[in-house]
Design a protein around this motif. Sequence first.
Motif, PDB file in Angstrom:
ATOM      1  N   LEU A   1       0.864  -1.105   0.091  1.00 17.22           N
ATOM      2  CA  LEU A   1      -0.031  -0.020  -0.124  1.00 17.22           C
ATOM      3  C   LEU A   1       0.887   1.275  -0.120  1.00 17.22           C
ATOM      4  CD1 LEU A   1      -2.733  -1.072   2.631  1.00 17.22           C
ATOM      5  CD2 LEU A   1      -2.778  -1.105  -0.119  1.00 17.22           C
ATOM      6  N   ALA A   2       1.948   1.166   0.899  1.00 17.94           N
ATOM      7  CA  ALA A   2       2.730   2.321   0.923  1.00 17.94           C
ATOM      8  C   ALA A   2       3.482   2.688  -0.411  1.00 17.94           C
ATOM      9  CB  ALA A   2       3.904   2.185   1.865  1.00 17.94           C
ATOM     10  N   VAL A   3       3.945   1.496  -1.123  1.00 19.22           N
ATOM     11  CA  VAL A   3       4.613   1.527  -2.512  1.00 19.22           C
ATOM     12  C   VAL A   3       3.631   2.242  -3.426  1.00 19.22           C
ATOM     13  CG1 VAL A   3       5.359   0.133  -4.352  1.00 19.22           C
ATOM     14  CG2 VAL A   3       6.358  -0.233  -2.169  1.00 19.22           C
ATOM     15  N   PHE A   4       2.348   1.652  -3.550  1.00 21.38           N
ATOM     16  CA  PHE A   4       1.505   2.272  -4.508  1.00 21.38           C
ATOM     17  C   PHE A   4       0.973   3.651  -4.169  1.00 21.38           C
ATOM     18  CE2 PHE A   4      -0.023  -2.143  -5.123  1.00 21.38           C
ATOM     19  CZ  PHE A   4       0.435  -2.376  -6.458  1.00 21.38           C
ATOM     20  N   ASN A   5       1.008   4.284  -3.123  1.00 24.70           N
ATOM     21  CA  ASN A   5       0.857   5.493  -2.640  1.00 24.70           C
ATOM     22  C   ASN A   5       2.015   6.429  -3.102  1.00 24.70           C
ATOM     23  OD1 ASN A   5      -0.666   7.521  -1.154  1.00 24.70           O
ATOM     24  ND2 ASN A   5       1.040   7.543   0.042  1.00 24.70           N
ATOM     25  N   ALA A   6       3.244   5.918  -2.828  1.00 23.15           N
ATOM     26  CA  ALA A   6       4.392   6.623  -3.120  1.00 23.15           C
ATOM     27  C   ALA A   6       4.787   6.924  -4.451  1.00 23.15           C
ATOM     28  CB  ALA A   6       5.780   5.947  -2.498  1.00 23.15           C
ATOM     29  N   LEU A   7       4.293   5.846  -5.250  1.00 24.27           N
ATOM     30  CA  LEU A   7       4.413   6.011  -6.860  1.00 24.27           C
ATOM     31  C   LEU A   7       3.318   6.120  -7.545  1.00 24.27           C
ATOM     32  CD1 LEU A   7       7.644   3.443  -6.936  1.00 24.27           C
ATOM     33  CD2 LEU A   7       7.687   5.943  -6.937  1.00 24.27           C
ATOM     34  N   ALA A   8       2.362   6.880  -6.975  1.00 26.56           N
ATOM     35  CA  ALA A   8       1.201   6.889  -7.702  1.00 26.56           C
ATOM     36  C   ALA A   8       1.217   7.530  -9.082  1.00 26.56           C
ATOM     37  CB  ALA A   8       0.073   7.743  -6.885  1.00 26.56           C
ATOM     38  N   ALA A   9       2.155   8.046  -9.355  1.00 24.31           N
ATOM     39  CA  ALA A   9       2.383   8.824 -10.568  1.00 24.31           C
ATOM     40  C   ALA A   9       2.823   7.809 -11.716  1.00 24.31           C
ATOM     41  CB  ALA A   9       3.139  10.057 -10.371  1.00 24.31           C
ATOM     42  N   HIS A  10       3.430   6.613 -11.278  1.00 23.02           N
ATOM     43  CA  HIS A  10       3.955   5.588 -12.065  1.00 23.02           C
ATOM     44  C   HIS A  10       3.202   4.408 -12.296  1.00 23.02           C
ATOM     45  CE1 HIS A  10       7.552   7.955 -11.965  1.00 23.02           C
ATOM     46  NE2 HIS A  10       7.219   8.369 -10.776  1.00 23.02           N
TER      47      HIS A  10
END
Length: 254
Positions: free
Chosen positions: A34-43
């Motif tokens: 969840l943290a990864v998807f949130n941090a890289l929402a632009a990708h």
Amino acid sequence: MYYPAPRVYTFCDMRVCIVLPTIDEGPLLTETALAVFNALAAHDVHLLIAASAKLTTPQTRGAIQMLEREYPGKVAAFNQRLPGVGAAIQEAFARAEGDVVVLMTPDLETPPEILPQMIKKLEDGYDMATATRWRMGFAFNGYNPVKMTLNFLFQQIFRAVYLTRLSDLTYGYRAFKIEVIKNIRWEESRHPFFFETMLKPLRLGYKIAEVDAPWKMFITRKSSTGRAKSKDLLAYIRVGLHNRFLPKKLMRVH
């Protein structure tokens, strides 16, 4: 003859593959995802999860299945064929697709919040971005002081051996342009693989940037896929010396 211009990446169009080797992370794996998807929402982010048929716990497999259901097409998992965390990551590297491959742990010990900085380094022209725990003033929370001192001394010795200013050679938190991992012949099947992922790119002249990152130990877990044991010290020394003198042509995939 016409030569096409090399592709110029922008900060919002990278296809990022996150490699996560798992054992007993359970809910921490879900939090990491969840943290990864949130941090890289632009990708365009995809998780590639390596599991062990013998070691990955039922709770962790349940977390994997939940992620596959919640993020169809964004999460893929496989059972590694050979034992060892290095072997698992090598198999993931072989399966990885996209522009960027990120190696991190699924237990929040590699802070997802710095991922945008690491990806930005690749956009800026670096071949590889690596996290460092040392430049923020010994940013090790919950780490044994004796082990921290030995780690620091080990880093200094091999910084000198490899003639590099990079400050953290063993941390298993790195982002690579995909051609880097595909063009290197990886060898190590266990924890020293994390050391190898720095040494071979260094020897081959890839452009590497560092990003500051704190490090936190989660003491509720029994083990860590990204943390070596004391008995691995000799193996790390062997890997350090082996890759220092290995001919570069033997480091490349032919």
